[in-house]
Design an enzyme around this catalytic site. Structure first.
Site, PDB file in Angstrom:
ATOM      1  N   HIS A 181      -2.165   0.589   0.423  1.00 16.49           N
ATOM      2  CA  HIS A 181      -3.263  -0.122   1.085  1.00 16.49           C
ATOM      3  C   HIS A 181      -3.816   0.652   2.263  1.00 16.49           C
ATOM      4  O   HIS A 181      -3.265   1.678   2.688  1.00 16.49           O
ATOM      5  CB  HIS A 181      -2.793  -1.510   1.539  1.00 16.49           C
ATOM      6  CG  HIS A 181      -1.764  -1.484   2.626  1.00 16.49           C
ATOM      7  ND1 HIS A 181      -2.094  -1.434   3.969  1.00 16.49           N
ATOM      8  CD2 HIS A 181      -0.401  -1.494   2.577  1.00 16.49           C
ATOM      9  CE1 HIS A 181      -0.992  -1.428   4.694  1.00 16.49           C
ATOM     10  NE2 HIS A 181       0.052  -1.465   3.872  1.00 16.49           N
ATOM     11  N   CYS A 197       5.524  -0.757   2.283  1.00 15.11           N
ATOM     12  CA  CYS A 197       4.146  -0.515   1.864  1.00 15.11           C
ATOM     13  C   CYS A 197       3.722   0.906   2.218  1.00 15.11           C
ATOM     14  O   CYS A 197       4.132   1.456   3.236  1.00 15.11           O
ATOM     15  CB  CYS A 197       3.196  -1.510   2.526  1.00 15.11           C
ATOM     16  SG  CYS A 197       3.385  -3.198   1.912  1.00 15.11           S
TER      17      CYS A 197
END
Length: 223
Positions: A181, A197
């Site tokens: 992301h 992440c």
């Protein structure tokens, strides 16, 4: 297969929490700049990391003086047994590669998971979302009650922890809860800052998003 620790509830909650932190953005001079070490920043990088007012939520230019130039997006020589079109996350060196034909790859600097939430293996990008919604898990809300206002999802925007784009990683048809992301936290690129992440600069995650289709294979290397 991905490390089975991925699917422990506690790790999942901490993982999602990893994407939640304040954003910091900087403005880049229109012409020319120098890094903190005094090195000149080439005009092509200034253009690459320009402001993006055309986005749904206008993205500021990246302050490249705050980032080690090794983490700027660039086409590099890269041998890999993986087929072209594979995402490879080099966790120790803080790079994400998108393999290409003829021994080339597009390389991006990333921020990766802190020790204790590192992960590795093979999976795929099940789907992608522009300006995604972020929803904190119940365990995270229990620890941080002020997040209860987002129990049904945090609206997209620059303050949203998933940034301008998110790629959702699945293994065996199951959501791993890990994401590739965007982030506006320039200081985090090249560092271990999140609970799993993989974060890229907003301009870089948009570039990657535009290059890969749903179903793209992803390999995460821990060593």
């Amino acid at each position: 297969m991905l490390n089975r620790r991925l699917f422990l509830a506690s790790a999942a909650a901490a993982l999602t929490a990893a994407c939640a932190s304040g954003n910091r953005t900087g403005q880049l001079p229109a012409t020319g700049a120098q890094t903190a070490q005094g090195a000149y920043i080439a005009p092509e990088y200034l253009q690459m990391y320009r402001a993006m007012p055309e986005e749904r939520f206008p993205i500021p230019a990246v302050d490249l003086t705050k980032i080690d130039p090794v983490y700027y997006r660039q086409l590099v020589d890269y041998y890999s047994p993986e087929p072209a079109g594979t995402i490879i996350v080099d966790t120790p060196n803080r790079f994400l590669y998108l393999t290409m034909e003829n021994g080339k790859a597009m390389r991006y600097g990333v921020g990766i998971g802190r020790a204790g939430f590192d992960w590795g293996g093979r999976a795929r990008i099940a789907y992608k979302r522009p300006w995604p919604t972020w929803t904190p898990p119940a365990d995270m809300i229990a620890r941080e009650p002020e997040l209860v206002e987002f129990k049904n999802g945090m609206a997209p925007g620059l303050e949203n922890p998933l940034g301008a784009r998110a790629l959702y990683i699945f293994e065996g048809g199951k959501d791993t809860l890990y994401r590739v992301h965007g982030t506006s936290e320039t200081w985090s690129i090249g560092k271990a800052v999140s609970s799993g992440c993989v974060r890229l600069l907003q301009q870089d995650v948009i570039d990657l998003y535009n290059r890969v289709p749903d179903g793209t294979p992803i390999v995460v290397r821990q060593a």
